[in-house]
Enzyme design. Structure first.
Site, short mmCIF file in Angstrom:
data_model
loop_
_atom_site.label_atom_id
_atom_site.label_comp_id
_atom_site.label_asym_id
_atom_site.label_seq_id
_atom_site.Cartn_x
_atom_site.Cartn_y
_atom_site.Cartn_z
N ASP A 182 1.14 -3.05 -7.09
CA ASP A 182 -0.13 -2.34 -7.01
C ASP A 182 -0.43 -1.77 -8.40
OD1 ASP A 182 -2.34 -0.76 -5.86
OD2 ASP A 182 -0.99 0.93 -6.24
N ALA A 183 -1.72 -1.52 -8.69
CA ALA A 183 -2.08 -1.03 -10.03
C ALA A 183 -2.28 0.49 -10.06
CB ALA A 183 -3.35 -1.73 -10.51
N ARG A 237 -9.55 11.15 -5.72
CA ARG A 237 -8.68 10.11 -5.20
C ARG A 237 -8.83 9.96 -3.69
NH1 ARG A 237 -6.22 5.30 -5.87
NH2 ARG A 237 -4.11 5.24 -5.04
N SER A 292 -4.51 -5.58 -6.64
CA SER A 292 -5.15 -4.27 -6.72
C SER A 292 -6.51 -4.25 -6.01
CB SER A 292 -5.37 -3.90 -8.19
OG SER A 292 -6.18 -2.76 -8.32
N ASN A 293 -6.86 -3.06 -5.51
CA ASN A 293 -8.22 -2.80 -5.02
C ASN A 293 -9.24 -2.87 -6.16
OD1 ASN A 293 -7.88 -2.40 -2.25
ND2 ASN A 293 -7.55 -0.18 -2.45
#
Lengths: 219, 219
Positions: free
Chosen positions: B11-12, B42, B118-119
């Protein structure tokens, strides 16, 4: 104010029932961390509904409510975990907001059909309406448990059409949760956002037709 | 420690890159509300990914990042909104955690294939890896933008199989986001949870194979 709709549907937790009342009622025994505990409990409960829905791993809302409380307690080491059972018991009998009975009576008096559409499972909803004494005021109490996915999935809002055999344009959907309003608007309902705390608006592309401070404005 | 997997996927945001560094870097000009601002930013960013995915209303992560910051600023009236552009610029060049280059070098040295999943949209990811100087360390940088839905939808994790032509059992997925670990485990990957802050575990039915304090433990 738009024309009155023939079907008025309420979200339950946060909208008819004060989700923070379970903790507030026990604030003295929990101590100064009670507000933070209640916020984590609610945030985690919602996170689990969304992430598990996207995974296709539905579990009943009560189980997620328990797990969210466990996480909130684990993150609040200053709170004695002995409050767990008391809080869960309180969550089965949350306070209804004071204007709820009057709002429902007004809607029935004008001939509207009324319903709850909630993430809560059937047993939770039965307990909530019974303890608030408002079970008789609804034509239907609809749980997403029937479709085994949580809001904002469109299959949850479709339960209203299926129950009443109505069109989307016949429905006013009422929620204090802005993301729930967005989901209902995306589905095609007119929606009222109950913004008790006066927080800033969001989901600009999926706007509420009405923003109200309490349920008194729902006619 | 399980056997080393041939494909290691990171994940990033939150895992390779410190999402709170954008605010931390500007904390002096933001003032004492900076930690709270960063947390709302966030939380709202993630909420939007989940609720819009469930609605079938995907929008690129950068747009949701902007909207989440707008909501965080609207809820933080004590913060001068002039910081908006600075924070967004900072988000395009987040700090990578210090052990990232060494971890990637170790994995390449043992012959593993490495990727980001990643999203973030393609442009965000290109900026992030370029500013951290780690673009050359990955065999693939995969954005959920290809499938227009966010994690934890299984179509996002399936991008790894499609890219590498590998089986799920060949993959170690690494994330600091516990819900992302849960999604990867539900999909069938082995997963490592990077728990830098030492927060309590959750998603008990979807357990990480490894819980590590930093990426140094990823081999």
């Amino acid at each position: 104010m738009p024309n009155a709709r023939s079907v008025v549907v309420f979200d339950a937790f946060g909208t008819l029932f004060d989700v923070h009342s379970a903790v507030a009622r026990n604030a003295a025994s929990i101590g100064p961390a009670s507000v933070h505990l209640s916020e984590i409990w609610r945030a985690k409960q919602l996170e689990y509904t969304w992430t598990l829905s996207l995974m296709g791993r539905y579990e009943p809302f009560w189980r997620l409510t328990e797990r969210a409380l466990d996480q909130a307690l684990a993150r609040s080491p200053e709170v004695d975990p002995v409050v767990r059972d008391t809080l869960l018991t309180s969550y089965r009998a949350l306070d209804a907001y004071p204007e709820v009975p009057g709002t429902l009576a007004r809607l029935k008096a004008r001939g509207a059909r009324t319903a709850i559409l909630s993430n809560g499972d059937e047993a939770m909803l039965a307990d909530a309406v019974a303890s608030a004494g408002i079970g008789g005021a609804f034509d239907a109490v609809l749980s997403v448990d029937r479709v085994r996915v949580f809001k904002t999935d469109p299959r949850t809002y479709a339960l209203v059409e299926q129950e009443f055999g109505c069109g989307r344009e016949d429905v006013l959907f009422v929620s204090s949760n802005r993301w729930d309003v967005a989901g209902a608007v995306a589905f095609g309902f007119e929606a009222a956002w109950v913004n008790r705390a006066g927080v800033p608006d969001e989901y600009a592309d999926l706007a509420a037709a009405m923003v109200v401070g309490t349920l008194d404005a729902i006619r």
